[in-house]
Enzyme design. Structure first.
Site, PDB file in Angstrom:
ATOM      1  N   LYS A  13     -95.796  11.407 -33.954  1.00 13.40           N
ATOM      2  CA  LYS A  13     -95.139  12.601 -33.435  1.00 13.40           C
ATOM      3  C   LYS A  13     -93.647  12.363 -33.196  1.00 13.40           C
ATOM      4  O   LYS A  13     -92.812  13.168 -33.575  1.00 13.40           O
ATOM      5  CB  LYS A  13     -95.788  13.043 -32.113  1.00 13.40           C
ATOM      6  CG  LYS A  13     -97.273  13.348 -32.215  1.00 13.40           C
ATOM      7  CD  LYS A  13     -97.835  13.835 -30.877  1.00 13.40           C
ATOM      8  CE  LYS A  13     -97.807  12.796 -29.764  1.00 13.40           C
ATOM      9  NZ  LYS A  13     -98.819  11.731 -29.921  1.00 13.40           N
ATOM     10  N   ARG A 127     -95.268  -1.787 -32.817  1.00 12.60           N
ATOM     11  CA  ARG A 127     -94.064  -0.956 -32.860  1.00 12.60           C
ATOM     12  C   ARG A 127     -93.032  -1.312 -31.791  1.00 12.60           C
ATOM     13  O   ARG A 127     -93.353  -1.813 -30.721  1.00 12.60           O
ATOM     14  CB  ARG A 127     -94.424   0.518 -32.817  1.00 12.60           C
ATOM     15  CG  ARG A 127     -94.948   1.009 -31.505  1.00 12.60           C
ATOM     16  CD  ARG A 127     -95.343   2.461 -31.623  1.00 12.60           C
ATOM     17  NE  ARG A 127     -95.725   2.998 -30.329  1.00 12.60           N
ATOM     18  CZ  ARG A 127     -96.119   4.249 -30.143  1.00 12.60           C
ATOM     19  NH1 ARG A 127     -96.179   5.099 -31.142  1.00 12.60           N
ATOM     20  NH2 ARG A 127     -96.446   4.648 -28.938  1.00 12.60           N
ATOM     21  N   ARG A 161     -92.690  -0.784 -25.614  1.00 10.34           N
ATOM     22  CA  ARG A 161     -93.248  -0.083 -24.476  1.00 10.34           C
ATOM     23  C   ARG A 161     -94.286  -0.913 -23.738  1.00 10.34           C
ATOM     24  O   ARG A 161     -95.073  -1.619 -24.341  1.00 10.34           O
ATOM     25  CB  ARG A 161     -93.876   1.229 -24.948  1.00 10.34           C
ATOM     26  CG  ARG A 161     -92.842   2.276 -25.244  1.00 10.34           C
ATOM     27  CD  ARG A 161     -93.416   3.456 -25.952  1.00 10.34           C
ATOM     28  NE  ARG A 161     -94.694   3.893 -25.399  1.00 10.34           N
ATOM     29  CZ  ARG A 161     -95.279   5.023 -25.741  1.00 10.34           C
ATOM     30  NH1 ARG A 161     -94.696   5.823 -26.612  1.00 10.34           N
ATOM     31  NH2 ARG A 161     -96.441   5.352 -25.226  1.00 10.34           N
ATOM     32  N   ARG A 172    -105.349   5.398 -23.687  1.00 10.99           N
ATOM     33  CA  ARG A 172    -104.595   6.552 -24.197  1.00 10.99           C
ATOM     34  C   ARG A 172    -105.429   7.340 -25.208  1.00 10.99           C
ATOM     35  O   ARG A 172    -105.408   8.571 -25.217  1.00 10.99           O
ATOM     36  CB  ARG A 172    -103.267   6.094 -24.800  1.00 10.99           C
ATOM     37  CG  ARG A 172    -102.235   5.732 -23.721  1.00 10.99           C
ATOM     38  CD  ARG A 172    -101.212   4.714 -24.200  1.00 10.99           C
ATOM     39  NE  ARG A 172    -100.390   5.204 -25.276  1.00 10.99           N
ATOM     40  CZ  ARG A 172     -99.642   4.411 -26.059  1.00 10.99           C
ATOM     41  NH1 ARG A 172     -99.644   3.113 -25.861  1.00 10.99           N
ATOM     42  NH2 ARG A 172     -98.917   4.927 -27.013  1.00 10.99           N
TER      43      ARG A 172
HETATM   44  P1  ADP Z   1     -98.102   8.317 -26.924  1.00 11.71           P
HETATM   45  O1  ADP Z   1     -98.472   9.668 -27.368  1.00 11.71           O
HETATM   46  O2  ADP Z   1     -97.639   7.456 -28.069  1.00 11.71           O
HETATM   47  O3  ADP Z   1     -99.164   7.638 -26.103  1.00 11.71           O
HETATM   48  P2  ADP Z   1     -95.947   9.277 -25.098  1.00 11.71           P
HETATM   49  O4  ADP Z   1     -94.624   8.655 -25.128  1.00 11.71           O
HETATM   50  O5  ADP Z   1     -96.051  10.689 -25.539  1.00 11.71           O
HETATM   51  O6  ADP Z   1     -96.878   8.332 -25.962  1.00 11.71           O
HETATM   52  O7  ADP Z   1     -96.583   9.170 -23.624  1.00 11.71           O
HETATM   53  C1  ADP Z   1     -96.646   7.959 -22.944  1.00 11.71           C
HETATM   54  C2  ADP Z   1     -97.310   8.136 -21.582  1.00 11.71           C
HETATM   55  O8  ADP Z   1     -96.560   9.057 -20.770  1.00 11.71           O
HETATM   56  C3  ADP Z   1     -98.710   8.728 -21.614  1.00 11.71           C
HETATM   57  O9  ADP Z   1     -99.703   7.757 -21.869  1.00 11.71           O
HETATM   58  C4  ADP Z   1     -98.815   9.343 -20.214  1.00 11.71           C
HETATM   59  O10 ADP Z   1     -99.027   8.345 -19.230  1.00 11.71           O
HETATM   60  C5  ADP Z   1     -97.424   9.885 -20.008  1.00 11.71           C
HETATM   61  N1  ADP Z   1     -97.267  11.279 -20.487  1.00 11.71           N
HETATM   62  C6  ADP Z   1     -96.448  11.689 -21.492  1.00 11.71           C
HETATM   63  N2  ADP Z   1     -96.530  13.021 -21.665  1.00 11.71           N
HETATM   64  C7  ADP Z   1     -97.454  13.456 -20.778  1.00 11.71           C
HETATM   65  C8  ADP Z   1     -98.012  14.727 -20.472  1.00 11.71           C
HETATM   66  N3  ADP Z   1     -97.639  15.841 -21.143  1.00 11.71           N
HETATM   67  N4  ADP Z   1     -98.928  14.808 -19.483  1.00 11.71           N
HETATM   68  C9  ADP Z   1     -99.312  13.728 -18.793  1.00 11.71           C
HETATM   69  N5  ADP Z   1     -98.842  12.484 -19.028  1.00 11.71           N
HETATM   70  C10 ADP Z   1     -97.919  12.343 -20.011  1.00 11.71           C
END
Ligand code: ADP
Ligand code: ZN
Length: 216
Positions: A13, A127, A161, A172
């Site tokens: 994404k 990554r 990360r 996740r």
């Molecule tokens: P990915 O989709 O690769 O796991 P993101 O960078 O989108 O990574 O999100 C990393 C973390 O941030 C998530 O595992 C969660 O803890 C938090 N997070 C991100 N966006 C949201 C959201 N919309 N609602 C709740 N938690 C979120």
């Protein structure tokens, strides 16, 4: 145009969103990036969410809804938005409907990146990204052309990360399956979901997304 990129962690994404930002004059709103910025800045909010994020769990809906609304408030109304990593729960999807309506925006398309979960663990575990411009790289699939130097901005610092480890990745994935995938019917009812093969090479994924946007 307002679009959502949906898909499990590691589906690409962020990569696709940053390409759209370059090619179209759109803004990427990534709640993951916003939350990591809070975490790294050590704000009170950042302290509160650190453990949750590092474990791979979802932070509370009100927190991300507020962050998104704050970003939307600062944007020109005609500026297109790519939502990346938001919404992640049905409650967030319902909040987003309200937040968009309040600003006279409509959601044009939800692009679901379809991927094979086993392959994702492999992708995520290698990554890293540029510490300055956030360009994504991968130990096995996309190293910088000049070792140790960012292709895009020339920086020499990179970052990984805290939640890109096997255990947090599994959490996740489970969160995605349990809480995020169930929001698809909400958008299917509006007939705005389009699917893209997220396992194809990145350029093909980008081309497929561009084609969808050209038709929307
Ligand atoms: P990915 O989709 O690769 O796991 P993101 O960078 O989108 O990574 O999100 C990393 C973390 O941030 C998530 O595992 C969660 O803890 C938090 N997070 C991100 N966006 C949201 C959201 N919309 N609602 C709740 N938690 C979120
Ligand atoms: Zn860079």
């Amino acid at each position: 145009m307002n679009i959502i990129l949906l898909g499990p962690p590691g589906a690409g994404k962020g990569t696709q969103a940053s390409r759209l930002v370059e090619r179209r004059n759109m803004v990427q709103l990534s709640t993951g990036d916003m939350l990591r910025a809070e975490k790294n800045a050590g704000t009170p909010l950042g302290e509160r969410i650190k453990a949750v994020m590092d474990a791979g769990e979802l932070v509370p809906d009100e927190i991300v809804d507020t962050l998104i609304d704050k970003e939307l408030a600062g944007l020109a109304p005609d500026r297109g938005v790519i939502f990346d990593g938001y919404p992640r729960t049905l409650v967030q999807a319902q909040s987003l409907d309200r937040l968009l309506a309040a600003r006279g925006r409509t959601l044009d398309v939800v692009i679901e990146l379809e991927v094979d979960e086993d392959a994702l663990v492999d992708r995520i575990s290698g990554r890293f990204s540029c510490a300055v411009c956030n360009t994504p790289y991968h130990d096995r699939y996309k190293m910088p052309v000049v070792p140790g130097v960012c292709d895009v901005c020339g920086a020499t610092e990179f970052k990984r990360r805290a939640d890109d480890n096997a255990e947090a990745v599994r959490t996740r994935m489970a969160e995605y399956r349990a809480k995020t995938a169930p929001i698809l019917p909400h958008y299917e009812a509006q007939n705005i979901v389009r699917r893209v093969d997220g396992m194809a090479p990145m350029d093909e994924v980008s081309a497929a997304i561009e084609a969808i946007l050209d038709q929307s």
